[in-house]
Design a protein around this motif. Structure first.
Motif, short mmCIF file in Angstrom:
data_model
loop_
_atom_site.label_atom_id
_atom_site.label_comp_id
_atom_site.label_asym_id
_atom_site.label_seq_id
_atom_site.Cartn_x
_atom_site.Cartn_y
_atom_site.Cartn_z
N GLN A 104 0.83 -1.21 0.00
CA GLN A 104 0.00 0.00 0.00
C GLN A 104 0.86 1.26 0.00
O GLN A 104 0.46 2.29 -0.52
CB GLN A 104 -0.94 0.02 1.20
CG GLN A 104 -2.10 -0.94 1.06
CD GLN A 104 -3.02 -0.89 2.25
OE1 GLN A 104 -2.60 -0.69 3.38
NE2 GLN A 104 -4.31 -1.09 1.99
N LEU A 105 2.05 1.17 0.57
CA LEU A 105 2.98 2.29 0.58
C LEU A 105 3.74 2.42 -0.73
O LEU A 105 4.50 3.36 -0.93
CB LEU A 105 3.98 2.15 1.73
CG LEU A 105 3.40 2.27 3.13
CD1 LEU A 105 4.44 1.89 4.17
CD2 LEU A 105 2.90 3.69 3.36
N GLY A 106 3.55 1.46 -1.62
CA GLY A 106 4.23 1.51 -2.90
C GLY A 106 5.57 0.81 -2.91
O GLY A 106 6.35 0.97 -3.85
N LEU A 107 5.86 0.01 -1.89
CA LEU A 107 7.13 -0.71 -1.85
C LEU A 107 7.07 -1.92 -2.77
O LEU A 107 6.02 -2.57 -2.89
CB LEU A 107 7.46 -1.14 -0.43
CG LEU A 107 7.61 -0.02 0.60
CD1 LEU A 107 7.80 -0.58 1.99
CD2 LEU A 107 8.76 0.90 0.24
N SER A 108 8.16 -2.24 -3.39
CA SER A 108 8.23 -3.41 -4.26
C SER A 108 8.37 -4.67 -3.41
O SER A 108 8.76 -4.60 -2.23
CB SER A 108 9.43 -3.29 -5.20
OG SER A 108 10.64 -3.44 -4.47
N LEU A 109 8.09 -5.80 -4.02
CA LEU A 109 8.27 -7.06 -3.30
C LEU A 109 9.73 -7.28 -2.95
O LEU A 109 10.05 -7.83 -1.91
CB LEU A 109 7.72 -8.23 -4.12
CG LEU A 109 6.20 -8.29 -4.23
CD1 LEU A 109 5.77 -9.43 -5.14
CD2 LEU A 109 5.55 -8.43 -2.86
N ARG A 110 10.63 -6.79 -3.78
CA ARG A 110 12.07 -6.90 -3.47
C ARG A 110 12.42 -6.09 -2.22
O ARG A 110 13.17 -6.54 -1.37
CB ARG A 110 12.91 -6.44 -4.66
CG ARG A 110 14.39 -6.66 -4.44
CD ARG A 110 15.24 -6.33 -5.65
NE ARG A 110 14.86 -7.02 -6.86
CZ ARG A 110 15.21 -8.28 -7.17
NH1 ARG A 110 15.94 -8.96 -6.33
NH2 ARG A 110 14.84 -8.83 -8.30
N GLU A 111 11.86 -4.88 -2.11
CA GLU A 111 12.09 -4.06 -0.92
C GLU A 111 11.51 -4.74 0.32
O GLU A 111 12.13 -4.74 1.39
CB GLU A 111 11.47 -2.68 -1.09
CG GLU A 111 12.21 -1.79 -2.07
CD GLU A 111 11.47 -0.51 -2.39
OE1 GLU A 111 12.10 0.56 -2.28
OE2 GLU A 111 10.27 -0.56 -2.74
N LEU A 112 10.35 -5.35 0.16
CA LEU A 112 9.74 -6.05 1.29
C LEU A 112 10.55 -7.28 1.66
O LEU A 112 10.72 -7.59 2.84
CB LEU A 112 8.30 -6.45 0.94
CG LEU A 112 7.35 -5.27 0.83
CD1 LEU A 112 6.04 -5.69 0.21
CD2 LEU A 112 7.12 -4.63 2.18
N GLN A 113 11.08 -7.95 0.67
CA GLN A 113 11.91 -9.12 0.92
C GLN A 113 13.14 -8.73 1.75
O GLN A 113 13.48 -9.42 2.72
CB GLN A 113 12.34 -9.70 -0.43
CG GLN A 113 12.98 -11.05 -0.40
CD GLN A 113 13.25 -11.54 -1.81
OE1 GLN A 113 13.70 -10.79 -2.68
NE2 GLN A 113 12.95 -12.80 -2.05
N THR A 114 13.76 -7.62 1.40
CA THR A 114 14.92 -7.13 2.15
C THR A 114 14.54 -6.82 3.59
O THR A 114 15.26 -7.18 4.52
CB THR A 114 15.50 -5.87 1.47
OG1 THR A 114 15.91 -6.22 0.15
CG2 THR A 114 16.68 -5.30 2.24
N ALA A 115 13.39 -6.17 3.76
CA ALA A 115 12.94 -5.81 5.10
C ALA A 115 12.60 -7.06 5.91
O ALA A 115 12.98 -7.17 7.09
CB ALA A 115 11.72 -4.89 5.02
N LEU A 116 11.92 -8.01 5.30
CA LEU A 116 11.51 -9.21 6.04
C LEU A 116 12.70 -10.08 6.44
O LEU A 116 12.61 -10.82 7.42
CB LEU A 116 10.51 -10.03 5.21
CG LEU A 116 9.10 -9.44 5.17
CD1 LEU A 116 8.26 -10.12 4.11
CD2 LEU A 116 8.43 -9.54 6.53
N LYS A 117 13.80 -9.97 5.73
CA LYS A 117 15.00 -10.73 6.11
C LYS A 117 15.54 -10.25 7.45
O LYS A 117 16.28 -10.96 8.11
CB LYS A 117 16.08 -10.61 5.03
CG LYS A 117 15.79 -11.43 3.81
CD LYS A 117 16.87 -11.28 2.78
CE LYS A 117 16.53 -12.09 1.54
NZ LYS A 117 17.53 -11.89 0.48
#
Length: 157
Positions: free
Chosen positions: A61-74
């Motif tokens: 919803q914030l416009g983050l890519s799945l790659r950015e989310l992947q980095t954060a979730l790590k």
């Protein structure tokens, strides 16, 4: 009083999170969420995966890519629910990206206002879709409609 099940089926996770099962399978393929397998090879998700899915949805919803989310979730524990401190560290990483996204949207809003307001409807002069008539350098005709790609993303002026 019934006991809350420790593991969720894909259908239960989909219903509880409001996410399509196909999206959950894709998130699992990307390593954003994890599942255990039963003897019959059915997925079973730990309850804390609900929080990870909520995190993914909020990020999208914030416009983050799945790659950015992947980095954060790590940066979050994969085997348990994250603590408030864990969430805080990841949220801090998002602050700069959110500010960058706000600036991008503000630039686009101001460009759209001037573009719509001018009424030119000209791809030759349009600073949003064809700044400096960059398309003309690729040949005659509607270059973007013919399948050519702009050399770089348009920059709002």
């Amino acid at each position: 009083m019934s006991q809350v099940p420790r593991m969720l089926t894909i259908s239960e996770l989909a219903t509880r999170s409001g996410t399509a099962p196909s999206a959950l399978r894709y998130y699992e393929k990307l390593g954003l969420i994890g599942a255990e397998r039963t003897a019959g090879n059915q997925r079973r998700y730990a309850r804390h995966m609900l929080r990870r899915v909520a995190f993914i949805k909020a990020g999208r919803q914030l416009g983050l890519s799945l790659r950015e989310l992947q980095t954060a979730l790590k940066r979050l524990p994969a085997d348990k629910a994250p603590t408030r401190a864990d969430w805080s560290k990841v949220a801090t990483l998002w602050q700069a990206r959110i500010q960058q996204r706000i600036a991008e949207l503000e630039r686009m809003a101001s460009t759209l206002n001037s573009c719509i307001g001018c009424g030119c409807l000209s791809l030759r002069r349009c600073s949003l879709y064809n700044p400096g008539d960059a398309a003309a350098r690729q040949g005659a005709g509607a270059r973007w409609l013919l399948g050519d790609e702009p050399a770089s993303a348009p920059v709002a002026r």
